[in-house]
Design an enzyme around this catalytic site. Structure first.
Site, PDB file in Angstrom:
ATOM      1  N   HIS A 103      -3.745  -6.611  -0.880  1.00 42.64           N
ATOM      2  CA  HIS A 103      -4.530  -5.522  -1.443  1.00 42.64           C
ATOM      3  C   HIS A 103      -5.905  -5.432  -0.773  1.00 42.64           C
ATOM      4  CE1 HIS A 103      -1.607  -6.204  -4.705  1.00 42.64           C
ATOM      5  NE2 HIS A 103      -1.796  -4.927  -4.988  1.00 42.64           N
TER       6      HIS A 103
ATOM      7  N   ASP B 273       5.118  -0.554   0.314  1.00 44.95           N
ATOM      8  CA  ASP B 273       4.077  -0.885  -0.651  1.00 44.95           C
ATOM      9  C   ASP B 273       2.988   0.177  -0.493  1.00 44.95           C
ATOM     10  OD1 ASP B 273       2.729  -2.241  -2.633  1.00 44.95           O
ATOM     11  OD2 ASP B 273       2.868  -4.193  -1.670  1.00 44.95           O
TER      12      ASP B 273
END
Length: 330
Positions: free
Chosen positions: A175, A246
């Site tokens: 992230h 993702d």
């Protein structure tokens, strides 16, 4: 696959979701107030298009469960792993019951599937994975995840394994960083790929690749790598389901360029659907710049099929409650 801002579908969001390149919506905690509100929201999303858009959520249990009030509080998958070390058959059976409960409660409110299970192995180094992983061994992950996949399938829900080929070995959180896993392919095949090999053909309808670079295999992150997605996942391993990227807004995706470059690279590498979350501007820019693309309808149909078995759900929910009361899922 895009997200939306709140608990109701705004007019401008409805217009964006009607775009021919949009194939689904991912929901977050900010989109949830109550089961009844969620049911209204998902009905509005499904009504935008025909065939309807897919609706997904990250609903794994533990610290990754977007809907809390009105839903069964699911344990982190690590709790099943601890039980597996003592009583493996019981742990697998309970994981199956959790899969039934998870799928039944989501589908009752109009959510088609969850991005679950996590198939990463807990090597003890990744905080972002941590107790989301079932176990520290490939065999444990495969057995427990197999139970969950079977439970989901019983309620007509497809399973999405993540994060292919494995995010459990690296410390960096994709992230916020670009993780690099220096292991050779042989080591990854021996450990990380084993749960995928076990579950392909047993109900694994989708796979989400990691924004992790494995330089001994390819210099590109797995989600942008035709080596990983076309040659290994589809070619050698025979996977025929949907490959979801993702979130392309994550830092781990930044090596592929700006958002349109990221989207094109992911689709070219073998992703069927790309996710763009938490940036309306980036989502619109991607839609404007991507061109034409069609999702395989057969693969999409596997994500949510059949009817929910209410009797099986009630029995599974009672079993999960009993296990909690006995301290088995602490």
């Amino acid at each position: 696959m895009l997200d939306i801002a709140g608990t109701e579908l705004a007019a401008e969001e409805r217009e964006m979701l009607a775009h021919p390149l949009v194939g689904g919506v991912i929901l977050f905690a900010r989109n949830y107030q109550s089961p009844a509100q969620l049911e209204v929201l998902t009905a509005a999303i499904h009504a935008v298009r025909s065939p309807p858009l897919l609706i997904a959520v990250d609903h794994e249990g533990g610290r990754v469960q977007r809907f809390i009030a009105g839903f069964t509080r699911l344990p982190p998958m690590r709790a099943l792993g601890r039980l597996y070390d003592r009583e493996p058959a019981l742990a697998v059976n309970l994981t199956g019951a959790i899969g039934v409960v998870l799928a039944a409660e989501l589908r009752e409110r109009g959510v088609d599937f969850s991005f679950a299970p996590v198939l990463d192995i807990d090597f003890g180094s990744s905080s972002v994975i941590g107790d989301r992983a079932f176990h520290a061994t490939a065999a444990g992950v495969a057995a427990l995840a197999g139970g969950l996949v079977a439970g989901l399938a019983r309620m007509g829900m497809g399973a999405v394994g993540k994060h292919f080929p494995g995010h459990g070995y690296v410390q960096a959180d994709s992230h916020h960083e670009v993780p690099i896993d220096e292991r050779p392919l042989a080591a990854i095949e021996k450990d990380d790929l084993a749960p995928y090999r076990a579950l392909i053909g047993k109900g694994l309808a989708g796979v989400m690749p990691a924004h992790v670079i494995y330089p001994e295999v390819d210099e590109r992150p797995a989600g942008f790598s035709p080596v990983w997605l076309k040659d290994i996942l589809r070619g050698r391993m025979g996977f025929e389901g949907i490959v979801f990227s993702d979130d392309l807004s994550m830092e781990g995706a930044s090596v592929a360029g700006e958002i349109v470059e990221r989207g094109r690279a992911a689709l070219s590498a073998g992703c069927d659907m790309v996710l763009v979350c938490n940036s309306r501007e980036a989502a619109q820019h991607l839609l404007d710049g991507l061109g034409s693309y069609a999702l395989d309808a057969g693969r999409a149909a596997r994500m949510s099929t059949g009817a929910v078995d209410d009797a099986a759900y009630r029995a599974a929910a009672a079993r999960v409650d009993e296990a909690k009361g006995a301290g088995l899922l602490a």
